[in-house]
Write a protein that holds these residues in place. Sequence first.
Motif, mmCIF file in Angstrom:
data_model
loop_
_atom_site.group_PDB
_atom_site.id
_atom_site.type_symbol
_atom_site.label_atom_id
_atom_site.label_comp_id
_atom_site.label_asym_id
_atom_site.label_seq_id
_atom_site.Cartn_x
_atom_site.Cartn_y
_atom_site.Cartn_z
ATOM 1 N N GLY A 162 4.127 1.404 3.707
ATOM 2 C CA GLY A 162 4.471 0.901 2.393
ATOM 3 C C GLY A 162 5.515 1.762 1.839
ATOM 4 O O GLY A 162 6.443 1.237 1.345
ATOM 5 N N ARG A 163 5.606 3.333 2.379
ATOM 6 C CA ARG A 163 6.514 4.028 1.911
ATOM 7 C C ARG A 163 7.920 3.968 2.653
ATOM 8 O O ARG A 163 8.805 3.920 1.895
ATOM 9 C CB ARG A 163 5.934 5.565 2.300
ATOM 10 C CG ARG A 163 7.028 6.670 1.895
ATOM 11 C CD ARG A 163 6.131 8.085 1.672
ATOM 12 N NE ARG A 163 5.258 8.176 3.018
ATOM 13 C CZ ARG A 163 4.084 8.164 2.812
ATOM 14 N NH1 ARG A 163 3.499 8.011 1.656
ATOM 15 N NH2 ARG A 163 3.369 8.503 4.118
ATOM 16 N N ALA A 209 4.105 10.684 -7.764
ATOM 17 C CA ALA A 209 5.318 10.094 -7.283
ATOM 18 C C ALA A 209 5.855 11.090 -6.118
ATOM 19 O O ALA A 209 6.238 10.534 -5.151
ATOM 20 C CB ALA A 209 6.396 9.733 -8.250
ATOM 21 N N GLU A 210 5.837 12.152 -6.581
ATOM 22 C CA GLU A 210 6.220 13.200 -5.424
ATOM 23 C C GLU A 210 5.643 13.327 -4.337
ATOM 24 O O GLU A 210 5.829 13.392 -3.285
ATOM 25 C CB GLU A 210 6.501 14.707 -6.176
ATOM 26 C CG GLU A 210 7.590 14.693 -7.158
ATOM 27 C CD GLU A 210 7.323 13.877 -8.430
ATOM 28 O OE1 GLU A 210 8.365 13.830 -9.180
ATOM 29 O OE2 GLU A 210 6.371 13.725 -8.532
ATOM 30 N N ARG A 211 4.264 13.211 -4.516
ATOM 31 C CA ARG A 211 3.174 13.293 -3.502
ATOM 32 C C ARG A 211 3.126 12.060 -2.635
ATOM 33 O O ARG A 211 2.927 12.201 -1.511
ATOM 34 C CB ARG A 211 1.722 13.333 -4.085
ATOM 35 C CG ARG A 211 0.856 13.840 -3.046
ATOM 36 C CD ARG A 211 -0.622 14.177 -3.769
ATOM 37 N NE ARG A 211 -1.259 13.331 -4.556
ATOM 38 C CZ ARG A 211 -1.335 13.474 -5.845
ATOM 39 N NH1 ARG A 211 -0.732 14.332 -6.399
ATOM 40 N NH2 ARG A 211 -1.914 12.454 -6.397
ATOM 41 N N LEU A 212 3.704 11.070 -2.912
ATOM 42 C CA LEU A 212 3.551 9.723 -2.458
ATOM 43 C C LEU A 212 4.806 9.477 -1.577
ATOM 44 O O LEU A 212 5.176 8.670 -0.690
ATOM 45 C CB LEU A 212 3.629 8.515 -3.521
ATOM 46 C CG LEU A 212 2.198 8.253 -3.964
ATOM 47 C CD1 LEU A 212 2.101 7.074 -5.061
ATOM 48 C CD2 LEU A 212 0.988 7.941 -2.749
ATOM 49 N N GLY A 213 6.146 10.384 -1.833
ATOM 50 C CA GLY A 213 7.158 10.399 -1.428
ATOM 51 C C GLY A 213 8.226 9.596 -2.024
ATOM 52 O O GLY A 213 9.252 9.054 -1.731
ATOM 53 N N ALA A 251 13.355 1.717 1.634
ATOM 54 C CA ALA A 251 14.244 0.551 1.970
ATOM 55 C C ALA A 251 14.823 -0.363 0.929
ATOM 56 O O ALA A 251 16.058 -0.579 0.695
ATOM 57 C CB ALA A 251 13.881 -0.486 3.214
ATOM 58 N N MET A 252 13.700 -0.695 -0.096
ATOM 59 C CA MET A 252 14.284 -1.287 -1.195
ATOM 60 C C MET A 252 14.928 -0.364 -2.345
ATOM 61 O O MET A 252 15.831 -1.055 -2.918
ATOM 62 C CB MET A 252 12.959 -1.865 -1.880
ATOM 63 C CG MET A 252 12.055 -2.794 -0.919
ATOM 64 S SD MET A 252 10.545 -3.252 -1.450
ATOM 65 C CE MET A 252 10.833 -4.367 -3.140
ATOM 66 N N VAL A 253 14.486 0.910 -2.261
ATOM 67 C CA VAL A 253 15.471 1.727 -3.264
ATOM 68 C C VAL A 253 16.825 1.641 -2.816
ATOM 69 O O VAL A 253 17.746 1.775 -3.798
ATOM 70 C CB VAL A 253 14.927 3.185 -2.906
ATOM 71 C CG1 VAL A 253 15.911 4.028 -3.506
ATOM 72 C CG2 VAL A 253 13.713 3.329 -3.581
ATOM 73 N N ASP A 260 0.836 -1.286 0.078
ATOM 74 C CA ASP A 260 -0.030 0.053 -0.097
ATOM 75 C C ASP A 260 0.953 1.336 -0.023
ATOM 76 O O ASP A 260 1.478 1.677 1.065
ATOM 77 C CB ASP A 260 -0.952 -0.029 1.219
ATOM 78 C CG ASP A 260 -1.767 1.144 1.266
ATOM 79 O OD1 ASP A 260 -1.526 1.991 0.352
ATOM 80 O OD2 ASP A 260 -2.569 1.453 2.333
ATOM 81 N N LEU A 261 1.093 1.834 -1.358
ATOM 82 C CA LEU A 261 2.131 2.930 -1.407
ATOM 83 C C LEU A 261 1.496 4.118 -0.758
ATOM 84 O O LEU A 261 2.285 5.070 -0.150
ATOM 85 C CB LEU A 261 2.153 3.248 -2.924
ATOM 86 C CG LEU A 261 2.834 2.141 -3.822
ATOM 87 C CD1 LEU A 261 2.898 2.478 -5.009
ATOM 88 C CD2 LEU A 261 4.053 1.654 -3.232
ATOM 89 N N LYS A 262 0.328 4.191 -0.140
ATOM 90 C CA LYS A 262 -0.208 5.398 0.349
ATOM 91 C C LYS A 262 0.056 5.337 2.126
ATOM 92 O O LYS A 262 -0.208 6.256 2.830
ATOM 93 C CB LYS A 262 -1.561 5.587 0.272
ATOM 94 C CG LYS A 262 -2.062 5.883 -1.442
ATOM 95 C CD LYS A 262 -3.458 6.026 -1.616
ATOM 96 C CE LYS A 262 -3.599 6.439 -2.908
ATOM 97 N NZ LYS A 262 -5.100 6.454 -3.397
ATOM 98 N N SER A 263 0.443 4.148 2.665
ATOM 99 C CA SER A 263 0.630 4.056 3.927
ATOM 100 C C SER A 263 1.961 4.257 4.296
ATOM 101 O O SER A 263 2.882 4.061 3.534
ATOM 102 C CB SER A 263 0.427 2.693 4.178
ATOM 103 O OG SER A 263 1.302 1.660 3.801
#
Length: 416
Positions: free
Chosen positions: A114-115, A137-141, A120-122, A108-111
């Motif tokens: 999830g972020r 993408a910017e808004r999601l971080g 961590a994966m990046v 859940d990319l909005k949580s």
Amino acid sequence: MTTSSETLFASAQGEGRHSAASAEPACDEGVRAPDDASLPLRGVRVLDLTRYLSGPYATLLLAEMGAEVIKVEVPEAGDDTRHIAPLQGDVSFYHSTINRSKASVELDLKSEEGRRLVHAMVADCDVFIQNFRTGVAERLGFGYDVVSKLNPKLVYCSISGFGGTGPESRRAAFDLIVQAESGVMSLNGEGDSPPSKLGLPVADLSSGMFAAHGILAALVRRSRTGKGGLVEVSMMSSLLSLSVYNATRYFVTGETPKRMGSRHPGVVPYGQYAASDGNVLLSTFSDGSWKKIVDAMDRSDLAKDARFATAASRVVHRDVCDAVLSEVFAGFTSEEVVNRLDKAGIPCGVVRSLGEALEMEAASGSGSITDVKYPGKVGSIRSVRIPIKFDGEWCPAQPAPALGQNNAILDRYKKS
């Protein structure tokens, strides 16, 4: 970190690397095994936040050239293409075609969690790719400014509809919309008919291919500098780029190219002609092609007609020339026309349906079409491989993952 300035790609053999597929079906002769270390992108890890077609097509190309692609999907629902009919069992043909050979994890990319996991994966990936609408993408971080600080060696790719800046940048875009607004549709169809979309999703596919090109070029640059960077591709700029000489002709003459069907504005004969049982297509550019054509069709008398003697005169008398040639071809089958012209060195072909072309290619034994085996009751799904061979061998095509099939990958990052 998995990268260095001394090598292009890190080895995936060390601890912590995960296989992108849970099963490795036996490969046909002439096809590399999925874990073949000679695959060019073996050792590259890609974090894939793309959806629909443009981004998934880019990551399909990377995955089947050997990269480990981890596709992040919405929990329970997944990529919207998973639900596009027709289905074989519970597998969508659409989704299975463009998401082969990848891993699937649910986030859940909005949580906040999830972020945190994406961040961590990046830090452990070579490539990050997303095709959200500009600004999402910017808004999601997950914008480039944030992500690049977490991993300065990361190659970050953004695919958008209309680019990352300017008044059109935040518009929603699908292939059909960009085909229309790019002018591509204005070139497709006959002159007296309305503009028509191309039968293939060229905006999606071309932007996906350009994205893969850009990512690979950025990885090569990283091998020299040790630094990652930002790769930006838009569907609009991709289609405008494909207009090549048509665009230059407009800038030079101010004339907008017109719809000509299969014909060419400066070459005759060129295009589609009816034979007795179907259509054939010619592509001729040399001044002397006319004599070769009429000799091959037992009409050498037409070579003496002054209206058709030169390339320039044939353009002036286009309609008459095309009518004469159609009358000649009408006395032969399409295969007979192609056989005769081929022996004369004239580029030509039968106009086939996609189904006919696929069946011919499958029967040819080239290996470009393969049966991808899925677990359970799904069975095999016949698919076209990516059109790239290395050292005479095809890249492996593995099944598209079930939603969340590789969620275990996340366990490592939950502990970090």
